[in-house]
Design a protein around this motif. Structure first.
Motif, short mmCIF file in Angstrom:
data_model
loop_
_atom_site.label_atom_id
_atom_site.label_comp_id
_atom_site.label_asym_id
_atom_site.label_seq_id
_atom_site.Cartn_x
_atom_site.Cartn_y
_atom_site.Cartn_z
N THR A 68 0.83 -1.21 0.00
CA THR A 68 0.00 0.00 0.00
C THR A 68 0.86 1.26 0.00
N ALA A 69 1.97 1.22 0.78
CA ALA A 69 2.89 2.36 0.81
C ALA A 69 3.46 2.63 -0.57
N PHE A 70 3.83 1.57 -1.30
CA PHE A 70 4.38 1.74 -2.66
C PHE A 70 3.30 2.20 -3.64
N TRP A 93 5.96 4.68 4.32
CA TRP A 93 6.53 3.48 4.93
C TRP A 93 6.58 3.61 6.45
N ILE A 94 7.04 4.76 6.92
CA ILE A 94 7.08 4.98 8.37
C ILE A 94 5.66 4.95 8.95
N GLY A 95 4.72 5.51 8.20
CA GLY A 95 3.33 5.45 8.63
C GLY A 95 2.83 4.03 8.77
N SER A 484 4.26 9.77 10.25
CA SER A 484 2.86 9.37 10.09
C SER A 484 1.97 10.56 9.75
N LEU A 485 2.25 11.70 10.39
CA LEU A 485 1.48 12.91 10.10
C LEU A 485 1.68 13.32 8.64
N LEU A 486 2.92 13.29 8.18
CA LEU A 486 3.20 13.63 6.78
C LEU A 486 2.57 12.61 5.84
N ALA A 487 2.53 11.35 6.25
CA ALA A 487 1.90 10.31 5.43
C ALA A 487 0.40 10.59 5.27
#
Length: 502
Positions: A68-70, A93-95, A484-487
């Protein structure tokens, strides 16, 4: 994987997003499964045939989030530059990693930063960043290599290529050099405390069924006495060392408790931290996990996978395991699935029936020494353990039973992860594992002493207590929260652009 996705983006495929998702999922499914195949062994107790489809959940859930991140990276790539979308990929990815540490299906075993557990000398700066610093480091280096590699195919400007290579070398060398300097120059403040760690090596299946609890406690006391000395301040017994349920409200009259306290009589300053199965009875449904205690439903109770601190006084301290194994120890999304509670009640409170506590705990000895009780699976949560340290823990006491995994890499990975907790908090780790591997780990993350697998033994060590707080202990997983916030902002941007285009 970055190169494979880039090839798909530049290809003539239709439905590139679907192709990218499938490719990434397959690749990471293979990696994930090869890394944690031993999870199957822990599930075999429900039946070898039934365990296989259940095992697919931890094998595939992480790769689904990775894919999903990709996919989000690809969607971002459609409307922004490659540089911005690669930055977005790191955030996505960090999210995913932070989500997989925080939700009801939590399994943060495969967080990238954990990979440095076998080369802990490289990441002494985890005392500032935690494992998410390792995740960012890995991603940054991979992206730099990716840009250098693709630049060879794109007739990249020579000056730009030199800048990329120089940046890569700096990003690789600076954290590594700082870490090695910190590792070799770090000095512990001398504040000794004598600790005995016991490894009874009781078969986990016999432990719960055929071997009486009194016999198990006898083995533990004998091993403790073999190394105990007048100045021993803590004895550490493994997870569920006392397997029969103890009523916490009447524990002082329980025979197993009295047996353990009698053992401590010869160690006047001694404390015993032991794992135990405990329960509490309420006159109402006091917690979300409480189950009916009697057919009339007038009383309710909670079971706990607990750590208990026993000393030469009437004082007893409890800690309830809080990071519970999804499915085996907790019902995922219990609030949303609360309508199923009567079904579990009817079945006697089956899967997912353990209670927990909301905050990390600290055990204090009569002399004022603070110990962070950590039970098995909780070893992977750096921020949770940091919470115990903020409350006054001067060393970390891990109790676990890794025998369910048998002689697989699972037990070794679990031990290695404890080294990262030592670095993050600059605390000694004392680890008691029922069948191994038990160990002492110093504040640099070195395994100073350890046992062999499947051996009945005990080890002792003079550790150094520490009361200083690291930057990570004070601020926790701040990198994960920022990422996560940026994600989330990136996802909102992607959704907005899709709606706008439609």
């Amino acid at each position: 994987m970055l190169v494979a996705v880039e090839n798909i983006i530049r290809s003539n495929y239709t439905k590139k997003g679907k192709k990218i998702f499938g490719t990434v999922f397959l690749g990471f499914f293979v990696w994930n499964t090869l890394s944690i195949y031993w999870v199957y062994n822990a599930l075999k107790m429900v039946g070898e045939v039934v365990a296989l489809p259940i095992s697919i959940i931890p094998y595939s859930l992480g790769p689904l989030l990775m894919a999903t991140a990709f996919w989000l990276y690809y969607r971002l790539r459609l409307t922004t530059t490659r540089g911005i979308s690669l930055f977005g990929l790191v955030c996505f990815w960090i999210g995913y990693e932070y989500l997989h540490q925080s939700w009801d299906l939590a399994f943060p075993w495969m967080t990238l930063g954990n990979g440095f557990a076998i080369t802990h000398q490289w990441v002494q700066w985890y005392e500032y960043t935690g494992v998410y610093g390792g995740t960012v480091w890995i991603w940054t280096l991979n992206i730099m290599l990716f840009l250098i590699y693709t630049g060879l195919k794109e007739a990249q400007n020579k000056g730009l290529r030199i800048k990329l290579i120089s940046t890569f070398v700096i990003i690789l060398a600076f954290p590594l050099s700082f870490s090695l300097y910190r590792y070799y120059s770090y000095q512990e403040q001398r504040d000794p405390s004598n600790i005995v760690v016991v490894q009874p090596n009781i078969d986990p299946y016999a432990k719960e069924t055929t071997m009486p609890a009194s016999k198990q406690i006898g083995i533990l006391m004998h091993l403790s006495d073999s190394l105990g000395q007048a100045n021993t301040e803590f004895f550490l017994w493994p997870e569920t060392a006392i397997p029969d349920g103890l009523n916490e409200d009447s524990i002082r009259t329980n025979n197993y408790f009295l047996q353990a306290q009698h053992f401590l009589n010869k160690y006047k300053n001694g404390n015993l931290i032991t794992g135990a199965e405990t329960f509490k009875i309420y006159n109402n449904r006091a917690t979300k996990t409480a189950k009916p205690f009697d057919p009339q439903g007038s009383q309710f109770y909670d079971d706990f996978n607990a750590a208990v601190n026993i000393e030469n006084s009437a004082e007893v301290q409890f800690y309830h395991k809080s990071k519970l194994v999804p499915g085996a120890e907790s019902l995922p999304f219990g609030s949303a699935l609360s309508f199923l509670k009567p079904v579990f009640d009817h079945l006697g409170g089956a899967t997912g029936s353990y209670g927990s506590q909301a905050e990390p705990g600290v055990f204090y000895s009569q002399s004022g020494i603070g110990a962070a009780p950590v039970i098995c699976y909780e070893t992977i949560w750096g921020e949770w353990i940091a919470g115990s340290v903020r409350k006054g823990a001067q060393f970390i006491a891990i109790i676990t039973n890794d025998g369910w995994w048998e002689d697989t890499p699972g037990k070794d990975q679990h031990l290695d992860y404890a080294k990262l907790r030592a670095i993050e908090t600059r605390r000694w780790v004392c680890r008691s594992a029922n069948t191994g591997i038990s160990a002492f780990i110093n504040q640099r993350g070195d395994v100073v002493q350890h046992t062999k697998w499947w051996v009945r033994t005990a080890i002792k060590q003079d550790i150094n207590l520490n009361s200083d707080l690291t930057f990570y202990v004070l601020h926790g997983d701040y990198l994960a929260k920022i990422g996560s916030l940026l994600a989330v902002l990136g996802i909102v941007f992607v959704v907005f652009r899709v709606i706008r285009r439609k």
